[in-house]
Design an enzyme around this catalytic site. Structure first.
Site, mmCIF file in Angstrom:
data_model
loop_
_atom_site.group_PDB
_atom_site.id
_atom_site.type_symbol
_atom_site.label_atom_id
_atom_site.label_comp_id
_atom_site.label_asym_id
_atom_site.label_seq_id
_atom_site.Cartn_x
_atom_site.Cartn_y
_atom_site.Cartn_z
ATOM 1 C CB CYS A 81 -5.345 4.642 -4.142
ATOM 2 S SG CYS A 81 -4.610 3.015 -4.451
ATOM 3 C CB CYS A 119 -0.918 -0.003 1.217
ATOM 4 S SG CYS A 119 -1.916 1.495 1.370
#
Length: 279
Positions: A215, A81
């Site tokens: 993101c 991530c």
């Protein structure tokens, strides 16, 4: 049990220092599974509320600063991530676990990072992208042209005409669960490049199962697509997230080294009480 909440461009995470196994002891006392713990902590209203949860643990290789376990808010495990990694690095730096040059272990390999502005900005070297290809899929009886690329996690990037009015949740969910990407699915990121050359994005994230404010791996995927398709011509590339922050993406032309840089915000320190897990 102490935790810290941080966010990178609105992508928020709850971080625990688990180097002494405190989280496992906590769960053992309550007889609660780790997956259920993640879901309850990340829950809005009844928990802390977050897109994901990070455990900072001792590295397997002493040459590295730490190892992480990363979980999406639904309790699923993710290998990487981008924004979460930046938050983990700031946490490690502020708690004396790492210095300004950082190396930490993930399921997709060792990630290198650099602390800037005393942790308020972090630059991360992402894993080498792979599986980049043009694709067409059918979604809601429409032919959708997109670009599939894995920047640590998979993304299907779609260029749209009107990003603000686009139904990200509906189309994102259809793409995320599309048979083409089964069984693990994909993230879906929608892109519009403005007249100033800024890449604007909105992302439906697998594991969160909704649109998020940012993101990091999606920003990297979108920047690579925009550059390779001639929509932007200069690097580093500025990517504006749904949350409004600008992420800076830079990479070699051969896509061997991709960097993600942006602000990291410390929201609060807190203590998690056992009764929160019984709701």
């Amino acid at each position: 049990m102490r935790f810290v909440k941080l966010h990178g461009s609105g992508n928020d995470f709850v971080v625990f220092d688990n180097r002494q196994g405190e989280v496992y002891k906590f769960l053992g006392d309550l007889n609660i599974k780790l997956e259920d713990f993640v879901v309850k902590v990340c829950a809005l209203h009844t928990g802390v509320g977050a897109d994901g949860l990070i455990l900072i643990e001792n590295p397997d290789d002493p040459e590295n600063d730490f190892k992480w376990q990363f979980f999406n808010s639904d309790g699923s495990v993710a290998g990487m991530c981008g924004n979460g990694s930046r938050c983990a690095v700031r946490f490690a730096y502020e708690n004396g676990i790492a210095d300004k040059k950082v190396k930490f272990e993930t399921l997709v390999g060792v990630i290198e990072a650099e602390v800037l502005d005393e942790g308020k900005r972090v630059k991360v070297l992402l894993t080498e992208p792979h599986s980049f290809k043009n694709m067409h899929i059918r979604v809601k009886n429409k032919d959708i042209k997109g670009y599939y690329i894995n920047t640590g996690v998979p993304h299907f990037v779609v260029i749209v005409d009107d990003l603000e009015e686009f139904d990200v949740v509906t189309y994102g969910r259809e793409i995320r669960f599309h048979e083409t990407f089964s069984p693990s699915g994909t993230n879906a990121t929608f892109v519009k490049v403005n007249s100033e050359g800024i890449v604007n994005i909105r992302t439906y994230e697998r594991g969160v199962e909704n649109e998020t404010l940012a993101c990091g791996t999606g920003a990297a995927a979108s920047a690579i697509v925009a550059y390779t398709q001639g929509l932007v011509r200069r690097k580093p590339i500025e990517v504006r997230t749904k949350g409004g922050d600008i992420l800076r993406i830079d990479f070699d032309d051969d896509l061997k080294r991709v960097f993600l840089e942006g602000s990291v915000y410390k929201v609060f320190d807190g203590f998690l009480y056992k009764e929160a897990l019984y709701y």
